[in-house]
Design a protein around this motif. Structure first.
Motif, PDB file in Angstrom:
ATOM      1  N   CYS A   9      44.775  51.221  72.833  1.00 53.46           N
ATOM      2  CA  CYS A   9      45.778  50.633  73.731  1.00 53.46           C
ATOM      3  C   CYS A   9      47.076  51.429  73.747  1.00 53.46           C
ATOM      4  CB  CYS A   9      46.050  49.175  73.391  1.00 53.46           C
ATOM      5  SG  CYS A   9      44.580  48.126  73.367  1.00 53.46           S
ATOM      6  N   GLU A  10      47.014  52.692  73.323  1.00 53.41           N
ATOM      7  CA  GLU A  10      48.202  53.538  73.301  1.00 53.41           C
ATOM      8  C   GLU A  10      47.836  54.946  73.756  1.00 53.41           C
ATOM      9  OE1 GLU A  10      50.409  51.381  69.467  1.00 53.41           O
ATOM     10  OE2 GLU A  10      49.901  53.514  69.402  1.00 53.41           O
ATOM     11  N   THR A  12      48.692  58.768  72.714  1.00 48.01           N
ATOM     12  CA  THR A  12      49.259  59.622  71.677  1.00 48.01           C
ATOM     13  C   THR A  12      49.250  61.060  72.188  1.00 48.01           C
ATOM     14  OG1 THR A  12      48.492  58.144  69.913  1.00 48.01           O
ATOM     15  CG2 THR A  12      49.076  60.403  69.296  1.00 48.01           C
ATOM     16  N   MET A 161      47.452  54.847  80.856  1.00 49.36           N
ATOM     17  CA  MET A 161      47.929  53.717  80.071  1.00 49.36           C
ATOM     18  C   MET A 161      47.188  52.436  80.443  1.00 49.36           C
ATOM     19  SD  MET A 161      49.701  52.480  77.686  1.00 49.36           S
ATOM     20  CE  MET A 161      50.960  53.659  77.221  1.00 49.36           C
ATOM     21  N   ASN A 165      44.874  50.132  77.896  1.00 49.01           N
ATOM     22  CA  ASN A 165      45.055  48.694  77.712  1.00 49.01           C
ATOM     23  C   ASN A 165      43.839  47.890  78.159  1.00 49.01           C
ATOM     24  OD1 ASN A 165      47.700  48.638  76.603  1.00 49.01           O
ATOM     25  ND2 ASN A 165      48.570  49.059  78.612  1.00 49.01           N
ATOM     26  N   ALA A 170      41.743  54.422  72.709  1.00 50.51           N
ATOM     27  CA  ALA A 170      42.846  55.330  72.401  1.00 50.51           C
ATOM     28  C   ALA A 170      42.817  56.475  73.398  1.00 50.51           C
ATOM     29  CB  ALA A 170      42.711  55.860  70.980  1.00 50.51           C
ATOM     30  N   SER A 201      54.221  58.743  76.989  1.00 49.66           N
ATOM     31  CA  SER A 201      53.342  58.495  75.853  1.00 49.66           C
ATOM     32  C   SER A 201      53.935  57.464  74.906  1.00 49.66           C
ATOM     33  CB  SER A 201      53.071  59.804  75.098  1.00 49.66           C
ATOM     34  OG  SER A 201      54.285  60.378  74.665  1.00 49.66           O
ATOM     35  N   THR A 202      53.053  56.775  74.192  1.00 46.61           N
ATOM     36  CA  THR A 202      53.493  55.800  73.195  1.00 46.61           C
ATOM     37  C   THR A 202      53.979  56.512  71.939  1.00 46.61           C
ATOM     38  OG1 THR A 202      51.679  54.412  74.011  1.00 46.61           O
ATOM     39  CG2 THR A 202      52.852  53.648  72.057  1.00 46.61           C
ATOM     40  N   ASN A 203      53.201  57.503  71.532  1.00 48.74           N
ATOM     41  CA  ASN A 203      53.517  58.284  70.336  1.00 48.74           C
ATOM     42  C   ASN A 203      53.549  59.760  70.710  1.00 48.74           C
ATOM     43  OD1 ASN A 203      52.992  55.905  68.403  1.00 48.74           O
ATOM     44  ND2 ASN A 203      51.009  56.139  69.400  1.00 48.74           N
ATOM     45  N   SER A 221      57.540  57.083  67.892  1.00 48.66           N
ATOM     46  CA  SER A 221      56.591  55.990  67.742  1.00 48.66           C
ATOM     47  C   SER A 221      57.370  54.682  67.802  1.00 48.66           C
ATOM     48  CB  SER A 221      55.839  56.083  66.421  1.00 48.66           C
ATOM     49  OG  SER A 221      55.052  54.920  66.215  1.00 48.66           O
TER      50      SER A 221
END
Length: 245
Positions: A9-10, A12, A161, A165, A170, A201-203, A221
């Protein structure tokens, strides 16, 4: 550094210069996602989107063979008969078959593939990670209108994204770096595709050389502390070589 691996759900993002190991990291993730649950894995499959033609089946086979050998050693040392039998059934050909490989040759193909990925994942629910290597390559070459490029990139990343979700997978994107001139004329390397892309990006993990050793720095992050670790590329794949602050 990432709390056990790339999270579902992210998105990276791994950024770094050529030769730092982005593609090999992607192949390592495509293999490791298949580790059975009995060994602490998720028993999944991978989608690998290759934009540069850098994916090498021979190298993926080496990484897979090393991973399976490691699982066999764990099973043997555990003296668990079920683990031993499970490890004995694992084979490299199946690992490679569970990496769904897509070669895209321009930005149009890349965008189109992202649009059809939800349907593909519905047909392949075992997929747990989607890897784009690299996200930047075609967008650094095919566009002269930067505003248009920013809009298209934003739409593509939003699609990834949503995929992360909706399918609880991932998403990993490899990004290149570019030279940015600072005030006073100083130059430094920064992730490609501009400042607006940094929010997609999430991370974000920065890969870099320091004292002839590869390092990974968790730059961004929402819940993990900033951290830097050293790693190396071996014949068996990507391996840690100790921790740094």
């Amino acid at each position: 550094m990432l709390g056990g691996g790339v999270a579902p759900c992210e998105i990276t993002e791994f950024c770094g210069v050529p030769g730092i190991g982005k593609t090999q990291l992607g192949m390592q993730l495509a293999v490791d996602v298949q580790i059975p649950q009995a060994f602490g894995g998720v028993a999944g499959q991978a989608v690998y989107i290759d934009t540069e033609g850098s994916f090498m089946a021979e190298r993926a086979e080496e990484i897979a063979d090393a991973c399976l050998e490691h699982l066999r050693r764990i099973a043997t040392s555990s003296q668990d008969a079920d683990l031993v039998r499970m490890a004995g059934r694992l084979d490299v050909e199946r690992v490679l078959a569970n990496i769904h490989y897509f070669r895209v040759h321009d930005s149009t193909q890349q965008i189109a593939l992202v649009h059809v990925l939800p349907e593909f994942l519905r047909a392949h629910p075992e997929v747990r990670v989607v890897i784009v290597d690299s996200v930047a390559f075609h967008f650094r070459q095919d566009f002269t209108d930067m505003a248009k490029r920013t809009r298209i990139l934003a739409g593509m990343m939003q699609g990834l994204m949503n995929l992360a979700n909706d399918r609880e997978v991932a998403v990993v994107v490899m990004n290149q770096v570019t030279t940015k001139i600072q005030a006073g004329g100083e130059a430094r390397l920064v992730p490609a595709l501009g400042d607006s892309f940094a929010h997609a990006s999430t991370n974000r993990v920065l890969l870099f050389w320091q004292e002839c050793r590869r390092h990974a720095h968790l730059y961004k992050s929402p819940y993990l502390p900033s951290r830097t670790v050293a790693y190396e590329l071996t014949s068996q794949g990507v391996r840690g070589v100790g921790m740094s602050t």
